[in-house]
Motif scaffolding. Sequence first.
Motif, PDB file in Angstrom:
ATOM      1  N   GLY A  27     -29.074  -3.833  18.442  1.00  0.00           N
ATOM      2  CA  GLY A  27     -28.646  -2.508  18.879  1.00  0.00           C
ATOM      3  C   GLY A  27     -27.538  -1.854  17.854  1.00  0.00           C
ATOM      4  O   GLY A  27     -27.014  -0.843  18.085  1.00  0.00           O
ATOM      5  N   GLY A  28     -27.246  -2.595  16.866  1.00  0.00           N
ATOM      6  CA  GLY A  28     -26.777  -1.926  15.767  1.00  0.00           C
ATOM      7  C   GLY A  28     -25.288  -2.263  15.851  1.00  0.00           C
ATOM      8  O   GLY A  28     -24.865  -3.017  16.861  1.00  0.00           O
ATOM      9  N   GLU A  29     -24.504  -2.152  14.849  1.00  0.00           N
ATOM     10  CA  GLU A  29     -22.911  -2.715  14.732  1.00  0.00           C
ATOM     11  C   GLU A  29     -21.910  -1.360  14.851  1.00  0.00           C
ATOM     12  O   GLU A  29     -22.221  -0.284  14.453  1.00  0.00           O
ATOM     13  CB  GLU A  29     -22.762  -3.412  13.504  1.00  0.00           C
ATOM     14  N   THR A  30     -20.984  -1.595  15.831  1.00  0.00           N
ATOM     15  CA  THR A  30     -19.936  -0.879  15.729  1.00  0.00           C
ATOM     16  C   THR A  30     -18.509  -1.495  15.213  1.00  0.00           C
ATOM     17  O   THR A  30     -18.390  -2.663  15.554  1.00  0.00           O
ATOM     18  CB  THR A  30     -19.728  -0.414  17.348  1.00  0.00           C
ATOM     19  N   VAL A  31     -17.932  -0.587  14.319  1.00  0.00           N
ATOM     20  CA  VAL A  31     -16.470  -1.062  13.739  1.00  0.00           C
ATOM     21  C   VAL A  31     -15.551  -0.097  14.203  1.00  0.00           C
ATOM     22  O   VAL A  31     -15.737   0.921  13.919  1.00  0.00           O
ATOM     23  CB  VAL A  31     -17.028  -1.424  12.342  1.00  0.00           C
ATOM     24  N   THR A  32     -14.496  -0.831  14.558  1.00  0.00           N
ATOM     25  CA  THR A  32     -13.239   0.070  14.813  1.00  0.00           C
ATOM     26  C   THR A  32     -12.323  -0.541  13.766  1.00  0.00           C
ATOM     27  O   THR A  32     -12.071  -1.621  13.941  1.00  0.00           O
ATOM     28  CB  THR A  32     -12.915   0.183  16.068  1.00  0.00           C
ATOM     29  N   GLY A  33     -11.339   0.251  13.120  1.00  0.00           N
ATOM     30  CA  GLY A  33     -10.341  -0.244  12.449  1.00  0.00           C
ATOM     31  C   GLY A  33     -10.747  -1.070  11.271  1.00  0.00           C
ATOM     32  O   GLY A  33     -12.073  -0.848  10.502  1.00  0.00           O
ATOM     33  N   ASP A  34     -10.012  -2.119  10.700  1.00  0.00           N
ATOM     34  CA  ASP A  34     -10.253  -2.937   9.727  1.00  0.00           C
ATOM     35  C   ASP A  34     -10.262  -4.647  10.490  1.00  0.00           C
ATOM     36  O   ASP A  34      -9.384  -5.332  10.358  1.00  0.00           O
ATOM     37  CB  ASP A  34      -9.276  -2.816   8.732  1.00  0.00           C
ATOM     38  N   PRO A  35     -11.504  -4.910  11.074  1.00  0.00           N
ATOM     39  CA  PRO A  35     -11.253  -6.315  11.860  1.00  0.00           C
ATOM     40  C   PRO A  35     -11.163  -7.343  10.820  1.00  0.00           C
ATOM     41  O   PRO A  35     -10.578  -8.411  11.241  1.00  0.00           O
ATOM     42  CB  PRO A  35     -12.881  -6.245  12.420  1.00  0.00           C
ATOM     43  N   ASP A  36     -11.808  -7.273   9.541  1.00  0.00           N
ATOM     44  CA  ASP A  36     -11.640  -8.346   8.663  1.00  0.00           C
ATOM     45  C   ASP A  36     -10.258  -8.544   8.113  1.00  0.00           C
ATOM     46  O   ASP A  36      -9.596  -9.680   8.141  1.00  0.00           O
ATOM     47  CB  ASP A  36     -12.495  -8.143   7.563  1.00  0.00           C
ATOM     48  N   GLN A  37      -9.694  -7.614   7.937  1.00  0.00           N
ATOM     49  CA  GLN A  37      -8.283  -7.747   7.371  1.00  0.00           C
ATOM     50  C   GLN A  37      -7.299  -8.295   8.463  1.00  0.00           C
ATOM     51  O   GLN A  37      -6.471  -8.929   8.281  1.00  0.00           O
ATOM     52  CB  GLN A  37      -7.800  -6.418   7.069  1.00  0.00           C
ATOM     53  N   ALA A  38      -7.525  -7.633   9.956  1.00  0.00           N
ATOM     54  CA  ALA A  38      -6.872  -8.141  11.097  1.00  0.00           C
ATOM     55  C   ALA A  38      -7.058  -9.394  11.460  1.00  0.00           C
ATOM     56  O   ALA A  38      -5.944 -10.439  11.786  1.00  0.00           O
ATOM     57  CB  ALA A  38      -7.295  -7.176  12.307  1.00  0.00           C
ATOM     58  N   MET A  39      -8.364  -9.977  11.129  1.00  0.00           N
ATOM     59  CA  MET A  39      -8.537 -11.361  11.334  1.00  0.00           C
ATOM     60  C   MET A  39      -7.600 -12.215  10.499  1.00  0.00           C
ATOM     61  O   MET A  39      -7.033 -13.189  10.671  1.00  0.00           O
ATOM     62  CB  MET A  39      -9.866 -11.970  11.014  1.00  0.00           C
ATOM     63  N   LYS A  40      -7.539 -11.976   9.304  1.00  0.00           N
ATOM     64  CA  LYS A  40      -6.774 -12.547   8.050  1.00  0.00           C
ATOM     65  C   LYS A  40      -5.466 -12.738   8.474  1.00  0.00           C
ATOM     66  O   LYS A  40      -4.717 -13.689   8.200  1.00  0.00           O
ATOM     67  CB  LYS A  40      -7.009 -11.826   6.720  1.00  0.00           C
TER      68      LYS A  40
END
Lengths: 211, 725, 320
Positions: free
Chosen positions: B139-152
């Motif tokens: 169904g495709g990808e939805t990104v809000t903000g910067d999840p990678d950085q927030a995870m780090k």
Amino acid sequence: MSSKKDPELPVQPKSGFSRRGFIRGVGIGSGVLGTTGLLPKEAAAAPGAAVVGPGPVAMTLTINGKPVNLTAEPRVTLLDAMRNYLDLTGAKRVCDRGTCGACTVLINGKSVYSCTTLAIDAQGKKIETIEGLPVNNPVSAAFVNHDGQQCGYCTPGFVMAAHGFLREHPNPTEADVEHGLCGNLCRCGTYMGVRKAVVEAAKGMKGGSNG
Amino acid sequence: MANTPDYSWPPEDKRKVIGTSPQRLDGPQKSSGRAKYSSDMNPKGMLFGLYLTSPYAYARLKSIDTGEAERSPGVRAVHVAAKAGTEMPWQGFEIAAVAADTEEQARDAVRKIKVEYEVLPHLVKDDDLAKAGTRARQGGETVTGDPDQAMKDAEVVSEGQYGFAVVTHCCLEPHGQVVQWVPGNDPSGANDHVTVWPSTQNVSGYAGSLGTNIKVPATNIKVRMDYIGGGFGSKFTPDAWGVVGANLSKQAGGRPVKLYLERSTELMIAGNRPSAYGKITVAGKKDGTITAWTYQGWGSGGFTPVPPPDQPYIFTRVPNSRRNRTGIALNGGSQRAWRAPGNQAASFLTCCAIEDFAHKAGKDPLEVFKLNAQYAPEARVDTYRFQLDKAAELAEWKTLWHPRGEGGGGTVKRGMGIGVAAWNGLGHASQCRAVINTDGSVSIEIDSQDLGTGTKTIITQVAAETFGLALNQVKLVIGNNDLPPDGGSGGSTTVGGVSTSTRKATVNALDKLFAAVAPDLGATPDQLEAVDAHIRVKGSPNKSLTWVAACRKLTSSISEMGTYNGRQQDTAGLATGGAAGAQIADVSVDTETGIVKMNRYVAVQDCGMVINPRLAESQVYGAVIMGISTALFEERIMDQETGKYLNPDMEFYKLAGIADIGNIVVHMDIRPENDKRGVIGLGEPPAVPICAAVSNAVANAIGVRVPQIPLTPDRVLAALERRNA
Amino acid sequence: MQAFEYANPNTLQEATGLLGAQWGDAGVLAGGTDLLSLMKENLHTPKRVVNIKNIKELEGIHRSGGGLRIGALVTIDELAKSHEAPRSLVEAAEYIPSPQIRHMGTVGGDLCQRPRCWYYRQGMGLLAMKDGKSLVPGGENRYHAIFGEGPAYFVSASSLGPALVTLGARVKLVSAKGSREVPVASFFVAPADENSRETVLRPDEILTEIIVPNTTMKTATYEVRQKEALDWPLAAASVALTMSGNKVTAAKVVLGHVAPTPHVATAAEEALKGQSVTEATAESAGKAAVEGARPLSQNAYKVTLAKVAVKRALLGAVKA
């Protein structure tokens, strides 16, 4: 109806009446009882063991104290006899396999699943259905008081099960009710009201007619 | 009446009927078995219809021969629904139907229909996305903000996988109808007449839909339904069986035909709630604040792939997220709406992930839910915090809650868990006619339906309130498509719709009556009020006429419409949308057997102005019990090798019984700020969070997440084993 | 359900005379709770149904030679309320879910009912064979057997069977040609092929009564069932202990719903000898009871449940 016969999978062999078996049976049986019978009467048809059907049979059911006549095949369940032949539609057909209680009636005072009882087998017994109860009988009234019903499709079955239960347990607690009405299912989720209703109905029935 | 009438609800202290709890009006008819459901109809000359359905998960129909069935005793009509070449992508697919004098004859005839199938490769299981192959649709990808950085940057990261099985509505009254199609003398169908007694959630929409399908003008189709045995979202259209039933009737020369699904077919094809599985990572701060959310979700609602709901639920303003959703095309009957569609799974995934995150952060989940309520829609933030606290108070959270896994010394462990809900519940478009007759009798006419929610009682209460009458002085007619149209009963839209249209119609009618009798009372119409079966001058109670005396002054009956188009801005403040809700489950788990028992369940729910508190409470009870059933017992079980639905019955498709539900505590959040919002639908919101709350309670009890519902002993024991390993 | 002819005999002789040599010839109707479901699913399509409920000699619980003779028509409800029957049997009857089923169902029917295996009930045959292989081990087997080596993987549905085996009970089977008594322990068999059945009952026979020898043993039954009612046990155990003081001198431990037959847990019986029943010895007996279990892909949890059922039954048996 979905056929359970699955051509690609082995099914339980239908060990029924092969033509060969039938002929052999006739050979050794007396075959005196009727010509419509499908089976040979191997035991020379002991008296009293009349075989009826498979076609429609005249029956008399004693429902709510009155004899009722109908003509139906032996395979007709009590539930279908009531709903399809007698227009007694209080008992509902839901699971049709004795697992939900919507078809509950009393036979000789005991709650049973009418979907799993043959009409022909219910002859001569005292059948009580919801139609035999006054609208305001204590159990039904208590279901109204405690809102123990929503869509109401399970309710007649619950009410009949409760009547049967209360005859044996005139002073139930809510825990007793849980145990005593566990043979009925509701989908709307009315059990909270049902518990209270049956306890209240018991009180209302003390010393009076229990319908 | 030059001005727009004042439709607003009377202030709380002036209400006489609204806010009281009269018994449901059709209660005595139902509990005495006198209520006639559509499936109880036995019109004269009625035939019994029965379906033949496909035994395969996926097959193409090669040939069908109905000759022998047509010649079978008692058969009056045979209708072929699936012609040669038809692809039948699920078991239970409708192939043909017969109508016969007796049900027994219909059964015999159906067995005589000969069908050849070409079996096609099937997929019936969806718990493992890796096995879905080409059946998976991204169904495709939805990104809000910067999840990678927030995870780090996160101080706490929690990961989990959660699963929600396909469950089926299992309405006790199966889908179907009694229908009579009497052909006329015009080949176009213009003179044909159809009478249908369906089991439907949409009486007013039924004729148009059936008419389009059978090419008979809706004007010639009478729809009648006094009672319905459950719908829950699965009974909005005439469905194929409506059309097939009608065709059988026509073919049989206009004899009525009863065609209801058998229980097994009902479970196979009459609707289900899609599965939802999710791998979720929640990241945040040590204080319990969530900062990031990732979600890989998949699930199936049948052969048309439908992705599972988005994440996070309610807490939609989490600043950083990445979400992927995949639908899987399964060979199973199609999903249908069911009591807050999508929301149960969404709430389950979100609330489980938050609970796991709280545990990882070493925090009390109550505090974590409250803290992160900041991410809920702005208007609801305070409501959630209030309701969470209220639920905690009623559930004795502060006394009974313990950190995960510290549920007591014995083998039976107690635990508590939280779930939250949201739903709109704005009323649907609705029209109502209020009639005041010259003898004082009153009728309310509206083509709605009462699913067991209490709609009949609610409408009558609204009318009685406006007219200042007792309930038994108002005659209500619903369930008849000759009446002013209402909408389908779904999405918790009925109460807002019917109460708004009824209020408008009754106010309009009353204004007419006021105008007619004002001169007699020496007053202007706007000085009059209707109270206690009198029309009187406000402030001068001795200047009054009895209701009947007032009506006798009419020269003809008053008949007024109340119309509401379903838009928020046109509710006149009578209804609105947007309900919250917080719930807490309290369970005990036998760690030796894996059996979960409900102790107590607390549901705190707002629904604006409550018309009938008892019926409102019943709605919440029902929603919770249905949810407990889903959380603990219900599951459609499919066999991948054969494609068979293994439990299309009520024996192994298990529903909660009266002894399985524990005690339920309902608190209606009727604070004045909610009351003034007007009416909000209640059917859905309390049905949303139960799986979440129960799953969280079990995790709290046994110290480990049971990833999949229903929470059956095998799954609970497996989770315990993993914990101990 | 397909059409059938119906007979309503008043004597056993009449009844046995109405049966046939093949299973498809006749169905014996007592409580009907299983028979009618099988017939509705067309899993059983007898040409004749023989109602045995009017045969008086099949009724009642009678003391006899120090033991009990329980007529096949005794309902589960009657057994559950019996003051005569051993406790394990009463408990097993009480567990049978729903008052309606207890009112309708009979003890004979409990022993003769067909397995609830969903492959069987959905028309795939008693052994669920496809291409010479059972569908069960690689399929949906959460409710299936944890003992045995196939090809039967269903579990015996009987609730009373395990208790009757522990009690050394026998059943009487009567045909037009004569009668025989069979220990309940050998009444149940694991069928080796699709043409066999799960009991030794022959199509021309009627199970007429259950003979329970006199017992002074301490007995109990424990059932693990997820729902309170209208649900099948996931595992069950019946135990019967011969005690000398507080020591077990002989034990019978039989598991239900874990194998195609009631499963005698010999190792548990051995483990209990000479022991008093405590939490610890009951736990060990439970462990011993599931020795040799061969769970399938989805039902290892039933091993745990069987163990717990044994433990709890044992503790129940010695509880005053």
